[in-house]
Design an enzyme around this catalytic site. Structure first.
Site, PDB file in Angstrom:
ATOM      1  N   CYS A  80      -9.285 -13.915  56.759  1.00 14.91           N
ATOM      2  CA  CYS A  80      -9.079 -13.463  55.376  1.00 14.91           C
ATOM      3  C   CYS A  80      -9.953 -12.248  55.054  1.00 14.91           C
ATOM      4  CB  CYS A  80      -9.400 -14.630  54.440  1.00 14.91           C
ATOM      5  SG  CYS A  80      -9.487 -14.213  52.705  1.00 14.91           S
ATOM      6  N   CYS A  83     -12.150 -12.574  51.999  1.00 14.04           N
ATOM      7  CA  CYS A  83     -13.255 -13.504  52.269  1.00 14.04           C
ATOM      8  C   CYS A  83     -14.443 -12.768  52.883  1.00 14.04           C
ATOM      9  CB  CYS A  83     -12.795 -14.626  53.202  1.00 14.04           C
ATOM     10  SG  CYS A  83     -11.521 -15.688  52.500  1.00 14.04           S
TER      11      CYS A  83
END
Length: 155
Positions: A80, A83
């Site tokens: 991600c 993230c």
């Protein structure tokens, strides 16, 4: 390089393979800054070098219920992109609020049962736990200053 007070639940598998249901006999590790102790170093793709102290918990619930301070849990995935951006913000939070909040990272791919339990549908998602109960939830990338204000409002 700055020290970061981050907990990497995702790194536990290298130390102690755990059942997804977190059997009570299994141990969870919490990594925090080593203060006056010999440091251990954990390498992560997202945060680089983290100086940490190892702590053991029976399971996730034990960690959030028995923490001496509120716990900010970051639900993330290694693939991600946002993230990775959030990891930098959380590193700043862990440094600036080290005495007020513990920062914990949960890899949703390694621990899907925990992610499902807290209805994690977007990444990154941060949940602030106080006394074992969720008190605030944030989805997406949040800047350090905004996240710090949010946490302080719930302390």
């Amino acid at each position: 390089m700055p020290m970061a007070a981050l907990t990497w639940i995702g790194l536990i598998l290298a130390v102690c393979p755990l059942a997804e249901a977190f059997a009570p006999a299994a141990g969870l590790l919490q990594l925090r800054p080593a203060l006056g102790r010999a440091p251990t170093f954990a390498r992560s793709r997202q945060l680089g070098l983290v100086m940490a102290e190892k702590q053991t918990f029976k399971n996730f619930d034990d960690m959030i219920e028995n923490s001496k301070k509120p716990v900010l849990v970051d639900f993330y995935a290694t693939w991600c992109g946002p993230c990775v951006m959030m990891a930098k913000e959380l590193s700043l939070i862990s440094e600036s609020m080290e005495d007020k909040v513990s920062v914990v990272k949960i890899d949703t791919e390694k621990y899907p049962n925990i992610a499902s339990r807290f209805q994690i549908y977007a990444l990154p998602t941060c949940i602030l736990f106080k006394g074992g109960e969720p008190v605030e939830r944030v989805e997406g990338v949040v800047k350090h200053d905004d996240l710090k204000k949010l946490i302080e409002s719930k302390l």
